[in-house]
Design a protein around this motif. Sequence first.
Motif, PDB file in Angstrom:
ATOM      1  N   SER A 192      23.332  19.085 -55.519  1.00 55.25           N
ATOM      2  CA  SER A 192      24.434  17.408 -55.563  1.00 55.25           C
ATOM      3  C   SER A 192      23.618  17.005 -54.038  1.00 55.25           C
ATOM      4  CB  SER A 192      25.420  17.111 -55.077  1.00 55.25           C
ATOM      5  OG  SER A 192      26.055  16.072 -54.197  1.00 55.25           O
ATOM      6  N   ASP A 193      22.496  15.614 -54.136  1.00 54.88           N
ATOM      7  CA  ASP A 193      21.892  15.136 -53.244  1.00 54.88           C
ATOM      8  C   ASP A 193      22.734  14.101 -52.492  1.00 54.88           C
ATOM      9  OD1 ASP A 193      20.076  16.156 -55.192  1.00 54.88           O
ATOM     10  OD2 ASP A 193      18.749  14.695 -55.891  1.00 54.88           O
ATOM     11  N   ILE A 194      23.131  14.757 -51.386  1.00 61.00           N
ATOM     12  CA  ILE A 194      23.173  13.795 -50.125  1.00 61.00           C
ATOM     13  C   ILE A 194      22.528  12.991 -49.541  1.00 61.00           C
ATOM     14  CG2 ILE A 194      25.470  13.838 -48.536  1.00 61.00           C
ATOM     15  CD1 ILE A 194      26.030  16.958 -49.898  1.00 61.00           C
ATOM     16  N   SER A 195      23.397  11.635 -49.422  1.00 57.85           N
ATOM     17  CA  SER A 195      22.733  11.022 -47.889  1.00 57.85           C
ATOM     18  C   SER A 195      22.936  10.194 -47.321  1.00 57.85           C
ATOM     19  CB  SER A 195      21.885   9.128 -49.483  1.00 57.85           C
ATOM     20  OG  SER A 195      21.205   9.598 -50.391  1.00 57.85           O
ATOM     21  N   PHE A 196      22.383  10.382 -46.316  1.00 61.29           N
ATOM     22  CA  PHE A 196      22.506  10.166 -44.608  1.00 61.29           C
ATOM     23  C   PHE A 196      22.136   8.854 -44.476  1.00 61.29           C
ATOM     24  CE2 PHE A 196      22.806  14.223 -45.301  1.00 61.29           C
ATOM     25  CZ  PHE A 196      24.070  14.953 -45.221  1.00 61.29           C
ATOM     26  N   GLU A 197      22.663   7.250 -44.788  1.00 62.22           N
ATOM     27  CA  GLU A 197      22.799   6.385 -43.015  1.00 62.22           C
ATOM     28  C   GLU A 197      22.853   6.056 -41.602  1.00 62.22           C
ATOM     29  OE1 GLU A 197      22.804   2.816 -45.385  1.00 62.22           O
ATOM     30  OE2 GLU A 197      22.460   3.722 -47.428  1.00 62.22           O
ATOM     31  N   LEU A 198      22.400   5.763 -40.918  1.00 58.78           N
ATOM     32  CA  LEU A 198      22.643   5.748 -39.579  1.00 58.78           C
ATOM     33  C   LEU A 198      22.193   3.522 -39.436  1.00 58.78           C
ATOM     34  CD1 LEU A 198      24.665   6.106 -37.458  1.00 58.78           C
ATOM     35  CD2 LEU A 198      22.189   7.832 -36.493  1.00 58.78           C
ATOM     36  N   GLY A 199      23.267   3.165 -39.067  1.00 58.03           N
ATOM     37  CA  GLY A 199      22.914   2.085 -38.480  1.00 58.03           C
ATOM     38  C   GLY A 199      21.963   1.153 -39.654  1.00 58.03           C
ATOM     39  N   GLY A 200      22.474   1.314 -40.789  1.00 55.79           N
ATOM     40  CA  GLY A 200      22.078   0.466 -41.895  1.00 55.79           C
ATOM     41  C   GLY A 200      20.462   1.011 -42.176  1.00 55.79           C
ATOM     42  N   ALA A 201      20.544   2.087 -41.185  1.00 56.73           N
ATOM     43  CA  ALA A 201      18.428   2.546 -41.561  1.00 56.73           C
ATOM     44  C   ALA A 201      19.025   3.942 -42.458  1.00 56.73           C
ATOM     45  CB  ALA A 201      17.527   2.986 -40.433  1.00 56.73           C
ATOM     46  N   PRO A 202      18.128   3.850 -43.625  1.00 58.14           N
ATOM     47  CA  PRO A 202      18.401   5.631 -44.308  1.00 58.14           C
ATOM     48  C   PRO A 202      18.027   6.439 -43.470  1.00 58.14           C
ATOM     49  CG  PRO A 202      16.739   4.527 -45.149  1.00 58.14           C
ATOM     50  CD  PRO A 202      16.771   3.433 -44.694  1.00 58.14           C
ATOM     51  N   LEU A 203      18.091   7.641 -43.494  1.00 54.80           N
ATOM     52  CA  LEU A 203      18.043   8.736 -42.589  1.00 54.80           C
ATOM     53  C   LEU A 203      16.816  10.135 -43.508  1.00 54.80           C
ATOM     54  CD1 LEU A 203      20.907   9.408 -40.573  1.00 54.80           C
ATOM     55  CD2 LEU A 203      18.767   7.868 -39.961  1.00 54.80           C
ATOM     56  N   GLY A 204      18.028   9.697 -45.120  1.00 55.28           N
ATOM     57  CA  GLY A 204      16.880  10.879 -45.709  1.00 55.28           C
ATOM     58  C   GLY A 204      18.408  11.679 -46.857  1.00 55.28           C
ATOM     59  N   VAL A 205      17.828  12.290 -47.472  1.00 58.98           N
ATOM     60  CA  VAL A 205      18.878  12.726 -48.816  1.00 58.98           C
ATOM     61  C   VAL A 205      18.483  15.206 -48.480  1.00 58.98           C
ATOM     62  CG1 VAL A 205      18.656  13.157 -51.443  1.00 58.98           C
ATOM     63  CG2 VAL A 205      18.040  11.413 -50.070  1.00 58.98           C
ATOM     64  N   TRP A 206      19.704  15.410 -48.374  1.00 65.45           N
ATOM     65  CA  TRP A 206      19.450  16.400 -48.464  1.00 65.45           C
ATOM     66  C   TRP A 206      20.208  17.330 -49.489  1.00 65.45           C
ATOM     67  CZ3 TRP A 206      24.379  19.671 -47.492  1.00 65.45           C
ATOM     68  CH2 TRP A 206      24.200  21.130 -47.059  1.00 65.45           C
ATOM     69  N   THR A 207      19.831  18.333 -50.605  1.00 64.19           N
ATOM     70  CA  THR A 207      20.492  18.367 -51.335  1.00 64.19           C
ATOM     71  C   THR A 207      21.086  19.757 -51.295  1.00 64.19           C
ATOM     72  OG1 THR A 207      18.429  18.525 -52.642  1.00 64.19           O
ATOM     73  CG2 THR A 207      19.731  19.607 -53.872  1.00 64.19           C
ATOM     74  N   CYS A 208      22.533  19.893 -51.402  1.00 63.89           N
ATOM     75  CA  CYS A 208      23.613  20.829 -51.058  1.00 63.89           C
ATOM     76  C   CYS A 208      23.918  21.585 -52.751  1.00 63.89           C
ATOM     77  CB  CYS A 208      24.800  20.571 -51.001  1.00 63.89           C
ATOM     78  SG  CYS A 208      25.804  21.595 -50.320  1.00 63.89           S
ATOM     79  N   PRO A 209      22.866  22.843 -52.321  1.00 66.23           N
ATOM     80  CA  PRO A 209      23.255  24.103 -53.546  1.00 66.23           C
ATOM     81  C   PRO A 209      24.400  24.146 -54.505  1.00 66.23           C
ATOM     82  CG  PRO A 209      23.013  25.172 -51.595  1.00 66.23           C
ATOM     83  CD  PRO A 209      23.248  24.007 -50.800  1.00 66.23           C
ATOM     84  N   GLY A 210      25.227  23.620 -53.960  1.00 65.36           N
ATOM     85  CA  GLY A 210      27.138  24.497 -54.507  1.00 65.36           C
ATOM     86  C   GLY A 210      28.858  23.340 -54.297  1.00 65.36           C
ATOM     87  N   ASP A 211      29.183  23.971 -54.890  1.00 63.49           N
ATOM     88  CA  ASP A 211      30.344  24.002 -54.223  1.00 63.49           C
ATOM     89  C   ASP A 211      31.111  24.969 -54.198  1.00 63.49           C
ATOM     90  OD1 ASP A 211      32.866  22.968 -54.410  1.00 63.49           O
ATOM     91  OD2 ASP A 211      33.160  22.168 -55.472  1.00 63.49           O
ATOM     92  N   PHE A 212      31.599  25.522 -53.025  1.00 62.79           N
ATOM     93  CA  PHE A 212      31.779  26.950 -53.140  1.00 62.79           C
ATOM     94  C   PHE A 212      32.886  27.513 -52.468  1.00 62.79           C
ATOM     95  CE2 PHE A 212      28.001  25.557 -50.058  1.00 62.79           C
ATOM     96  CZ  PHE A 212      27.191  26.112 -50.931  1.00 62.79           C
TER      97      PHE A 212
END
Length: 307
Positions: A192-212
Motif C-alpha cells: 500500500s502506498d501511504i502518503s503523508f502531508e504536513l501543513g498542506g505540504a506533501p512529505l512523500g509516499v511510503w510503500t508498506c509491504p503488507g497487512d500483518f
Amino acid sequence: MIRYLSTDDKSLLVYEALASRPRLDILDWLAKRPMSVKEIAEALSFSSATVTVHVQKLEEAGLIVCSPAPGKHGRQKLCRLAADSFQGSIRTRSGSGYRDDLSCSIRVGHYTDYSVKPTCGLAMASSFIGQLDDPRYFSDTRRFDADVLWFAEGFVEYRIPNYLLPGQRLARIDISMELCSEAPGSNEIWPSDISFELGGAPLGVWTCPGDFGDKRGVLNPDWWPSRNKTQYGLLKIVSVTEEGTFIDGVKLSDTSARDVQPAFGQHLPLRISVLPDAGNVGGVTLFGRGFGNYDQNIEIAFQVAPV
C-alpha cells in the motif's frame, strides 16, 4: 519513537544504561520483537536473575517498558522498547540554541477530518465502534476513544498543536506511529502506498509491504479476533528536517522544515492517506495504545530554533 538526549541529568541515566554490552544486546533483541525476561535470558545464554538486573537498569532509564502479560505458565514480564531511535546533542543553557523539549501525543481517534472507503472501521479497548465497513461511524462521538482504525482508501487528518513563540521557528519535527496496510482480513503481501502531508505540504509516499496477521499483536485486548484480522503494524518515524523529509532515515522528499513553518497560533494539519490514483491502493491501519505491538499513540517531537 525518538528519544532525545542532551547534557542534562535525565539523559545521564540513559548514558549509564547504554554503557554495557549485555544491555545493548538486550536492546538489539527487543528491536526485533517484545520479549519476556525468560526469552531474553535464553537468547543471551544468561540466567534470568542476571537479565532481571539489566532490565531494571534499562527500565529506570526509560529505554524499555515492562508490563505483565499472560504466559504458558502463568503471568510473565514482557519487555518492549520505549524508543527505537536516539538523537543527542549539546545544548547551551542560555536558551538561545535549539530546544527539543516540546512534544505531544495524539490518540488515533482524535482526527479532525476524514474521508474513507471500506473496508473500514474503528475499535476502542472494549469493542468495535458501530458497524464495520460503514464510513458513517467515523463521525460517531465514540471515535475519540478509538485506539485503532483502518480504511481501504481515503484519509484521516489530525491537528498538531503549534507551541512556537514569536521569534522561534520549527527546525525539525518527528512523527512516530505504528501502521500497516489494510487488506480484507489480513495479508502479509499486500502493498500500500501511504502518503503523508504536513501543513498542506506533501512529505512523500511510503510503500508498506503488507497487512500483518501472521501472529497475534502483543497488546491486542482479549476480545480482538485472533484469526483473519490485522494484528500489528510497523513502527515508522517520519522526520521533517532542514535537509528534507525522511522515514527511518531514508529520504522521502525534499520537503523541509522551511516548507511547513506554521504562523504563530496556527496548528499543523497532519494527513495520512491512501490516494485513489496510487500505484498500490492497499489501505492503511493505524494502531494506538492497547493495540498492535507498540504501546504508543501518534507521537510528535519538535525541535525549535531562533528565527
